[in-house]
Design an enzyme around this catalytic site. Structure first.
Site, PDB file in Angstrom:
ATOM      1  N   CYS A  32       0.835  -1.207   0.000  1.00  0.00           N
ATOM      2  CA  CYS A  32       0.000   0.000   0.000  1.00  0.00           C
ATOM      3  C   CYS A  32       0.869   1.256   0.000  1.00  0.00           C
ATOM      4  O   CYS A  32       1.649   1.493   0.912  1.00  0.00           O
ATOM      5  CB  CYS A  32      -0.915   0.016   1.218  1.00  0.00           C
ATOM      6  SG  CYS A  32      -1.818   1.566   1.375  1.00  0.00           S
ATOM      7  N   CYS A  35       0.445   3.614   3.178  1.00  0.00           N
ATOM      8  CA  CYS A  35       0.824   3.167   4.516  1.00  0.00           C
ATOM      9  C   CYS A  35       2.153   3.840   4.892  1.00  0.00           C
ATOM     10  O   CYS A  35       2.858   4.357   4.038  1.00  0.00           O
ATOM     11  CB  CYS A  35       0.963   1.644   4.538  1.00  0.00           C
ATOM     12  SG  CYS A  35      -0.577   0.801   5.005  1.00  0.00           S
ATOM     13  N   HIS A  96      -4.208   1.494   7.949  1.00  0.00           N
ATOM     14  CA  HIS A  96      -4.765   1.045   6.672  1.00  0.00           C
ATOM     15  C   HIS A  96      -6.281   0.785   6.732  1.00  0.00           C
ATOM     16  O   HIS A  96      -6.957   0.783   5.704  1.00  0.00           O
ATOM     17  CB  HIS A  96      -4.037  -0.238   6.230  1.00  0.00           C
ATOM     18  CG  HIS A  96      -4.345  -0.659   4.835  1.00  0.00           C
ATOM     19  ND1 HIS A  96      -3.751  -0.082   3.734  1.00  0.00           N
ATOM     20  CD2 HIS A  96      -5.202  -1.597   4.348  1.00  0.00           C
ATOM     21  CE1 HIS A  96      -4.218  -0.662   2.635  1.00  0.00           C
ATOM     22  NE2 HIS A  96      -5.104  -1.578   2.980  1.00  0.00           N
ATOM     23  N   ASN A 136     -13.660   9.125  -2.754  1.00  0.00           N
ATOM     24  CA  ASN A 136     -14.216   7.968  -3.438  1.00  0.00           C
ATOM     25  C   ASN A 136     -13.915   6.766  -2.556  1.00  0.00           C
ATOM     26  O   ASN A 136     -12.769   6.589  -2.153  1.00  0.00           O
ATOM     27  CB  ASN A 136     -13.539   7.731  -4.789  1.00  0.00           C
ATOM     28  CG  ASN A 136     -13.731   8.887  -5.747  1.00  0.00           C
ATOM     29  OD1 ASN A 136     -14.744   9.582  -5.701  1.00  0.00           O
ATOM     30  ND2 ASN A 136     -12.765   9.100  -6.621  1.00  0.00           N
ATOM     31  N   HIS A 147      -6.663   2.178   1.305  1.00  0.00           N
ATOM     32  CA  HIS A 147      -6.289   2.942   2.500  1.00  0.00           C
ATOM     33  C   HIS A 147      -7.162   4.207   2.572  1.00  0.00           C
ATOM     34  O   HIS A 147      -7.195   4.977   1.613  1.00  0.00           O
ATOM     35  CB  HIS A 147      -4.808   3.320   2.385  1.00  0.00           C
ATOM     36  CG  HIS A 147      -4.206   3.785   3.663  1.00  0.00           C
ATOM     37  ND1 HIS A 147      -3.113   3.159   4.234  1.00  0.00           N
ATOM     38  CD2 HIS A 147      -4.524   4.805   4.477  1.00  0.00           C
ATOM     39  CE1 HIS A 147      -2.802   3.792   5.355  1.00  0.00           C
ATOM     40  NE2 HIS A 147      -3.639   4.790   5.513  1.00  0.00           N
ATOM     41  N   HIS A 149      -8.665   7.527   2.375  1.00  0.00           N
ATOM     42  CA  HIS A 149      -8.102   8.793   1.907  1.00  0.00           C
ATOM     43  C   HIS A 149      -9.137   9.524   1.070  1.00  0.00           C
ATOM     44  O   HIS A 149     -10.091   8.926   0.587  1.00  0.00           O
ATOM     45  CB  HIS A 149      -6.830   8.555   1.075  1.00  0.00           C
ATOM     46  CG  HIS A 149      -7.088   7.956  -0.265  1.00  0.00           C
ATOM     47  ND1 HIS A 149      -7.432   6.633  -0.437  1.00  0.00           N
ATOM     48  CD2 HIS A 149      -7.073   8.494  -1.516  1.00  0.00           C
ATOM     49  CE1 HIS A 149      -7.599   6.381  -1.724  1.00  0.00           C
ATOM     50  NE2 HIS A 149      -7.398   7.488  -2.414  1.00  0.00           N
ATOM     51  N   GLN A 151      -9.538  13.251  -1.659  1.00  0.00           N
ATOM     52  CA  GLN A 151      -8.768  14.039  -2.621  1.00  0.00           C
ATOM     53  C   GLN A 151      -9.278  15.475  -2.626  1.00  0.00           C
ATOM     54  O   GLN A 151     -10.389  15.751  -2.180  1.00  0.00           O
ATOM     55  CB  GLN A 151      -8.914  13.465  -4.021  1.00  0.00           C
ATOM     56  CG  GLN A 151      -8.362  12.055  -4.149  1.00  0.00           C
ATOM     57  CD  GLN A 151      -8.410  11.589  -5.599  1.00  0.00           C
ATOM     58  OE1 GLN A 151      -7.725  12.129  -6.453  1.00  0.00           O
ATOM     59  NE2 GLN A 151      -9.232  10.598  -5.870  1.00  0.00           N
TER      60      GLN A 151
END
Ligand SMILES: [Zn+2]
Ligand SMILES: [Zn+2]
Ligand SMILES: [Zn+2]
Length: 329
Positions: A32, A35, A96, A136, A147, A149, A151
Site C-alpha cells: 500500500c 501506509c 490502513h 471515493n 487505505h 483517503h 482528494q
C-alpha cells in the site's frame, strides 16, 4: 496529453491527462503506497513511520500548478487551455483500516480542520476558482487504493454541478429573498421524515429529490458559505455527523458501503457567492440494495434525468435505524 478542452455543445471544460493510464491499480495490502514507510520496509508515498493526517500532491495529477502548454492548437469553436490547478491526496491516518466511521471524533475534527486549511490555501491562489474536496470509497466507484483517503481538486473555473447549484440558488434568492439550502434545512428539520441524524449545528438527511436510493446530504443549520465560516464547536459537530453517517452506511448492509462524498462550498474566484453558497456534503452510494448497484443508463447518462426506484422517506427510515444502532456512547 495534459490539457483542458471545452465542449462546444455544453460549454463544459473537460480535463485530459494521458499519463493517468499508468497509475497503480489495487496493489496488495503489503504494498500500500499510503501506509507508513517501515524501517527496512518498502518506501511508500509517505516517508514517515507514523503520521496523523498527511496531504501530498497526487503523483498522477489532472491539474498542476505549472502545466505544459496544450499540445493541440485551439480555435474559437474548440478552445483549449492548460491544465492549471492542483490535485492533492489527503490520507486520513497511518492505519490502513481506519475510516471515518472508526476514528474517534477528535480525529475526524482534525480532518475537517485540514480540509479548511487546504480550502483557504488553494482557494487563495489567483488561478483557482473552485476547491473541490471529495472522497471515493470502494471498488464500485473505481477506487484503486483501499487505505482511507480523500482528494482535493483545485479547478481554474467553477465546475458544472456547483455552477448549476449556484445558478439555481441565485434564482431562488431573487424570487424569495432567501438561501435555498437554509430553506431546505428548515423544511427537513420541520418534516423530520427524511432526517438521518442531527445535532445542535448540523443535519443529515436524504434529499427530497434524491438521485440515489441511499443518498445523504449533510448541511449546517445556519448559513455558512464554506468550512472557513464554521466555529470550532461547529467543526466538531460536523465531525460527529460524518462519523454517524459513515458508521450507519457500514451497518446498513453489513459491509463498508461504497460511496462518493462531494463537498460543495463557495467558489474562490472574484465573484460574490456568500449569499448563494451554503456549505453541504453529498454522499452518493451506488448500491440500491445489498447485492444490487444503481447503474447510470440512458435517462441518467443521455438526458441527465435520474430515476430513483425508492422513496427517500423509506430509505431515510432505514438509514436512521442503521445510524442509531451504530452509535456507541
Ligand atoms: Zn495502507
Ligand atoms: Zn444558507
Ligand atoms: Zn450540492
Amino acid at each position: 496529453v495534459t490539457e483542458r478542452r471545452r465542449d462546444p455543445l455544453t460549454g463544459e471544460w473537460r480535463m485530459f491527462a494521458g499519463h493517468r493510464q499508468d497509475r497503480t491499480f489495487l496493489p496488495p495490502t503489503e504494498y500500500c503506497p499510503l501506509c507508513p514507510t517501515r524501517p527496512g520496509g518498502l518506501e511508500t508515498e509517505i516517508p514517515l513511520e507514523r503520521f496523523d493526517i498527511v496531504v501530498f500532491e497526487n503523483r498522477f495529477p489532472s491539474l498542476v500548478r505549472q502545466p505544459p502548454p496544450p499540445e493541440i492548437a485551439g480555435s474559437p469553436l474548440y478552445p483549449v487551455a492548460p491544465s492549471v490547478g492542483a490535485n492533492e491526496v489527503v490520507v486520513y491516518s497511518d492505519d490502513h483500516n481506519l475510516g471515518m466511521a472508526e476514528m474517534d471524533v477528535q480525529h475526524v475534527a482534525r480532518l475537517v480542520a485540514v480540509w479548511s486549511e487546504r480550502y483557504a490555501e488553494l482557494g487563495g491562489r489567483d488561478d483557482v476558482a473552485y476547491v473541490f474536496i471529495f472522497e471515493n470509497r470502494g471498488v464500485a466507484v473505481g477506487v484503486t487504493l483501499h487505505h482511507p483517503h480523500g482528494q482535493i481538486y483545485a479547478y481554474p473555473e467553477i465546475p458544472p454541478l456547483p455552477r448549476l447549484e449556484l445558478a439555481t440558488a441565485s434564482a431562488h434568492l431573487a424570487d424569495h429573498g432567501t438561501c435555498v439550502v437554509c430553506d431546505v434545512v428548515a423544511r427537513e428539520r420541520a418534516d423530520g421524515i427524511r432526517l438521518v441524524a442531527s445535532n445542535r449545528s448540523f443535519l443529515a438527511f436524504v434529499p427530497f429529490a434524491a438521485r440515489f436510493p441511499y443518498e445523504v446530504h449533510i448541511a449546517p443549520q445556519r448559513h455558512a458559505a464554506s468550512l472557513l465560516d464554521l466555529t470550532e464547536p461547529e467543526r466538531l459537530a460536523l465531525a460527529e455527523l460524518l462519523r454517524a453517517v459513515t458508521a450507519g452506511y457500514d451497518r446498513l448492509f453489513g459491509f463498508p458501503l461504497p460511496y462518493v462524498m462531494s463537498m460543495h462550498q463557495a467558489p474562490t474566484d472574484d465573484g460574490q457567492h456568500q449569499a448563494v453558497s451554503h456549505l453541504h456534503l453529498e454522499f452518493t452510494p451506488v448500491h440500491r440494495s445489498a447485492d444490487r448497484l444503481k447503474y447510470l443508463a440512458g435517462s441518467e447518462l443521455g438526458a441527465g434525468a435520474f430515476i430513483n426506484d425508492t422513496a427517500p422517506e423509506a430509505t431515510a427510515l432505514r438509514l436512521r435505524d442503521a445510524v442509531s444502532a451504530s452509535v456507541v456512547g
